[in-house]
Write an enzyme that holds these catalytic residues in place. Sequence first.
Site, PDB file in Angstrom:
ATOM      1  N   GLN A  97      37.356  32.288 -52.268  1.00  0.00           N
ATOM      2  CA  GLN A  97      36.071  31.647 -52.532  1.00  0.00           C
ATOM      3  C   GLN A  97      35.524  31.959 -53.924  1.00  0.00           C
ATOM      4  O   GLN A  97      34.745  31.177 -54.478  1.00  0.00           O
ATOM      5  CB  GLN A  97      35.066  32.092 -51.462  1.00  0.00           C
ATOM      6  CG  GLN A  97      33.780  31.281 -51.415  1.00  0.00           C
ATOM      7  CD  GLN A  97      32.876  31.720 -50.279  1.00  0.00           C
ATOM      8  OE1 GLN A  97      33.063  32.767 -49.683  1.00  0.00           O
ATOM      9  NE2 GLN A  97      31.876  30.903 -49.971  1.00  0.00           N
ATOM     10  N   ASP A 119      36.814  47.247 -48.465  1.00  0.00           N
ATOM     11  CA  ASP A 119      37.634  46.762 -47.348  1.00  0.00           C
ATOM     12  C   ASP A 119      38.395  45.495 -47.706  1.00  0.00           C
ATOM     13  O   ASP A 119      37.837  44.562 -48.285  1.00  0.00           O
ATOM     14  CB  ASP A 119      36.738  46.482 -46.139  1.00  0.00           C
ATOM     15  CG  ASP A 119      37.524  45.985 -44.943  1.00  0.00           C
ATOM     16  OD1 ASP A 119      38.253  46.795 -44.344  1.00  0.00           O
ATOM     17  OD2 ASP A 119      37.407  44.791 -44.608  1.00  0.00           O
ATOM     18  N   TYR A 124      44.451  38.694 -46.232  1.00  0.00           N
ATOM     19  CA  TYR A 124      43.391  38.020 -46.967  1.00  0.00           C
ATOM     20  C   TYR A 124      43.970  37.316 -48.192  1.00  0.00           C
ATOM     21  O   TYR A 124      44.568  37.939 -49.061  1.00  0.00           O
ATOM     22  CB  TYR A 124      42.328  39.008 -47.422  1.00  0.00           C
ATOM     23  CG  TYR A 124      41.473  39.599 -46.311  1.00  0.00           C
ATOM     24  CD1 TYR A 124      41.592  39.169 -44.998  1.00  0.00           C
ATOM     25  CD2 TYR A 124      40.542  40.594 -46.588  1.00  0.00           C
ATOM     26  CE1 TYR A 124      40.822  39.706 -43.988  1.00  0.00           C
ATOM     27  CE2 TYR A 124      39.748  41.143 -45.581  1.00  0.00           C
ATOM     28  CZ  TYR A 124      39.897  40.696 -44.286  1.00  0.00           C
ATOM     29  OH  TYR A 124      39.117  41.236 -43.285  1.00  0.00           O
ATOM     30  N   CYS A 253      28.472  36.509 -40.336  1.00  0.00           N
ATOM     31  CA  CYS A 253      29.143  35.467 -41.128  1.00  0.00           C
ATOM     32  C   CYS A 253      28.146  34.558 -41.849  1.00  0.00           C
ATOM     33  O   CYS A 253      28.403  33.373 -42.049  1.00  0.00           O
ATOM     34  CB  CYS A 253      30.080  34.637 -40.255  1.00  0.00           C
ATOM     35  SG  CYS A 253      31.513  35.541 -39.635  1.00  0.00           S
ATOM     36  N   GLY A 328      29.772  41.612 -47.107  1.00  0.00           N
ATOM     37  CA  GLY A 328      30.571  40.550 -47.697  1.00  0.00           C
ATOM     38  C   GLY A 328      29.691  39.723 -48.606  1.00  0.00           C
ATOM     39  O   GLY A 328      28.629  39.253 -48.174  1.00  0.00           O
ATOM     40  N   SER A 330      29.538  36.719 -52.009  1.00  0.00           N
ATOM     41  CA  SER A 330      30.251  35.748 -52.834  1.00  0.00           C
ATOM     42  C   SER A 330      29.687  35.663 -54.244  1.00  0.00           C
ATOM     43  O   SER A 330      30.235  34.972 -55.085  1.00  0.00           O
ATOM     44  CB  SER A 330      30.195  34.359 -52.176  1.00  0.00           C
ATOM     45  OG  SER A 330      28.850  33.950 -51.993  1.00  0.00           O
TER      46      SER A 330
END
Length: 372
Positions: A97, A119, A124, A253, A328, A330
Amino acid sequence: MQVSIACTEHNLKNRNGEDRLISKQNTTTPNVVNAARAKFRTVAIIARSLGTFTPHHHISLKESTAKQTGMKYRNLGKSGLRVSCLGLGTWVTFGGQISDDVAEQLMTIAYESGVNLFDTAEVYAAGKAEVILGSIIKKKGWRRSSLVITTKLYWGGKAETERGLSRKHIIEEIVRAMTHVINQGMAMYWGTSRWSAMEIMEAYSVARQFNMIPPVCEQAEYHLFQREKVEVQLPELYHKIGVGAMTWSPLACGIISGKYGNGVPESSRASLKCYQWLKEKIVSEEGRKQQIKLKDLSPIADRLGCTLPQLAVAWCLRNEGVSSVLLGSSNPEQLIENLGAIQVLPKMTSHIVSEIDNILGNKPISKKDYRS
């Protein structure tokens, strides 16, 4: 420090090939192991370090705070391994991404903020995430002994010898494999991910029975809408055998980020073809109910002077049984925002937590208070 995680298939089958990390010594199957597992499992975490570790016994489990960054550090379970209470994940982002330059920006922000836990997984981005992460560490010249790197095993390549955990996907083989890796000096600790409490206890029992090394932590999903395992099952394991919790997906998520309040944006993860399941979850009846609850939580975030994502991450951190929460991100702005949850943590009083519980209406009932 390096940590690796491995996964099994639906059925536990004998394999002709040997896993890359597994000893070729034959073993027998314990009677307690079922012939098959109903669900796919992520299986093992391995930790390797070039640094030094506190002895397993008589260690301090208290939280400490870095003066320069404000980052808090906790023991991973009852082991001597100290990890930052916030870690950086690379799922979906690294090698997919986001660009390599953005990945470097994210790791730099995390590292300079006191994060020592990163991590990733061999699956991935078909292995690219691991390569990118390693390249950035080398480029930045960070001391290897100052980092804890987690990666997941199982999927690997296409060949039979490039996938799986061991000759037979059973608990004794996994414990024996992890013990072999540690005895060879490649690891210091290992743990589990997405295992049931019963399976973790089986692994511990097998380790004690055959004089092998037991797991020290379980990596589990934990957020406002996913609570049962971390709040009910894992505390018992912690107090009985010292297994700690490393949690992932604190924003579910992205569902808790607030971006899906008015549908699915085109630039979001849920808009990707490979995340159709996430989109369906968001637009479902349950998903709509969750969005309503998130709107009800917004006034609490406003009162505390933080964003909804910061409140959600701080809520995860307020659980004393959680050693580290994996983030997580982006983009740099999102990561900086989520790291800000550290400043919100002191504001998570019992009154605030109770107020959140009343809105969510999903607090699991624990049969016993293991702190007493």
